[in-house]
Design a protein around this motif. Structure first.
Motif, short mmCIF file in Angstrom:
data_model
loop_
_atom_site.label_atom_id
_atom_site.label_comp_id
_atom_site.label_asym_id
_atom_site.label_seq_id
_atom_site.Cartn_x
_atom_site.Cartn_y
_atom_site.Cartn_z
N ILE A 36 29.78 74.95 25.76
CA ILE A 36 29.36 73.60 25.27
C ILE A 36 30.87 72.83 25.76
O ILE A 36 31.88 73.25 25.52
CB ILE A 36 29.44 73.48 23.61
N TRP A 37 30.56 71.61 26.36
CA TRP A 37 31.55 70.69 26.91
C TRP A 37 31.65 69.43 26.08
O TRP A 37 30.67 68.73 25.93
CB TRP A 37 31.55 70.45 28.19
N MET A 38 32.76 69.15 25.26
CA MET A 38 32.69 67.95 24.61
C MET A 38 33.93 67.05 24.80
O MET A 38 35.03 67.49 25.13
CB MET A 38 32.76 68.37 22.94
N ILE A 39 33.65 65.73 24.83
CA ILE A 39 34.75 64.80 24.92
C ILE A 39 34.93 63.91 23.64
O ILE A 39 34.12 63.40 23.25
CB ILE A 39 34.60 63.92 26.05
N THR A 40 36.22 63.84 23.36
CA THR A 40 36.76 63.20 22.16
C THR A 40 37.63 62.10 22.56
O THR A 40 38.52 62.34 23.59
CB THR A 40 37.19 63.69 20.96
N GLY A 90 45.39 55.22 23.85
CA GLY A 90 44.72 56.33 23.34
C GLY A 90 44.57 57.48 24.55
O GLY A 90 44.93 57.38 25.48
N ARG A 91 43.86 58.48 24.12
CA ARG A 91 43.95 59.78 24.88
C ARG A 91 42.55 60.52 24.55
O ARG A 91 42.06 60.52 23.54
CB ARG A 91 45.13 60.83 24.55
N ASP A 92 42.04 60.65 25.90
CA ASP A 92 40.40 61.43 25.88
C ASP A 92 41.00 63.20 25.95
O ASP A 92 41.98 63.40 26.43
CB ASP A 92 39.80 61.21 27.09
N TYR A 93 40.09 63.84 25.08
CA TYR A 93 40.35 65.31 25.14
C TYR A 93 39.01 66.02 25.35
O TYR A 93 38.02 65.34 25.11
CB TYR A 93 40.84 65.69 24.06
N MET A 94 39.09 67.17 26.33
CA MET A 94 37.95 67.88 26.27
C MET A 94 37.83 69.29 25.46
O MET A 94 39.03 69.74 25.59
CB MET A 94 37.65 68.13 27.87
N TYR A 95 37.01 69.53 25.16
CA TYR A 95 36.97 70.94 24.39
C TYR A 95 35.88 71.80 25.23
O TYR A 95 34.88 71.26 25.67
CB TYR A 95 36.24 70.61 23.03
N LYS A 96 36.11 73.21 25.35
CA LYS A 96 35.27 74.13 25.81
C LYS A 96 34.92 74.86 24.70
O LYS A 96 35.87 75.60 24.03
CB LYS A 96 35.98 74.83 27.07
N ILE A 97 33.74 75.20 24.06
CA ILE A 97 33.25 75.85 23.18
C ILE A 97 32.41 76.94 23.51
O ILE A 97 31.58 76.72 24.36
CB ILE A 97 32.50 74.88 22.22
#
Length: 171
Positions: free
Chosen positions: A91-95, A103-110
């Motif tokens: 799962i690839w998620m951007i917040t 601000g700052r964007d982050y990617m999560y690898k789940i």
């Protein structure tokens, strides 16, 4: 948002904080799931690893069993939800974490097989309207207002290359 899991199309109803399942054969709503309250509207969703994944605006990612409708896992993450996608077994998620300086964007690898966040990294982009698209070379991301799309390495979550595009202010 919308995603297909098996023979059901899942469609988000942002203003009512719910998702509905529509049987593609009968074209009827077969299930309605409440996924939040007025503070936690679904902004993105995907299907993968046998589950429905719903990202709400407050940043929580919900893993939902599509048969029972039960939330089987809630991932709390920093910032506001932007996008979620499934590809390459993850799962690839951007917040987006807004601040006074933009601000700052982050990617999560789940890893859905273990229900754990494997890696988190800041990514290029700006604003709440970012999207992730997993592909054979990595994860492509684009954000509204940015005149480029960026390829992110699946392992390091670092940018590999960017391609200039004329977004006209939109992704």
């Amino acid at each position: 948002g919308m995603t297909v899991l098996g023979s059901t199309a899942w469609i988000s109803d942002w203003s009512a904080s719910r998702v509905v399942g529509v049987d593609l054969a009968t074209k009827r709503v077969t299930r309605t799931l409440q996924v939040g309250d007025q503070q936690d509207q679904p902004v993105s969703m995907t299907s993968g690893a046998g589950s429905l994944w719903v990202l709400d605006f407050s940043g929580a990612l919900l893993r939902i069993n599509p048969i029972s409708g039960a939330i089987t896992k809630r991932f709390q993450v920093r910032g506001l939800g932007a996008d979620v996608a499934y590809g390459d077994g993850f799962i690839w998620m951007i917040t987006d974490e807004p601040t006074a300086d933009g601000g700052r964007d982050y990617m999560y690898k789940i890893d859905p097989s273990r229900d754990v966040i494997v890696k988190t990294a800041p990514i290029p982009g700006s604003g709440l309207v970012c999207t992730a698209s997993p592909g054979p070379q990595g994860i492509w991301i684009g954000c509204a207002g940015a005149d480029y799309v960026t390829l992110i390495n699946r392992s390091s979550l670092r940018p590999v290359k960017s391609l200039r595009v004329d977004s006209g202010g939109f992704t």
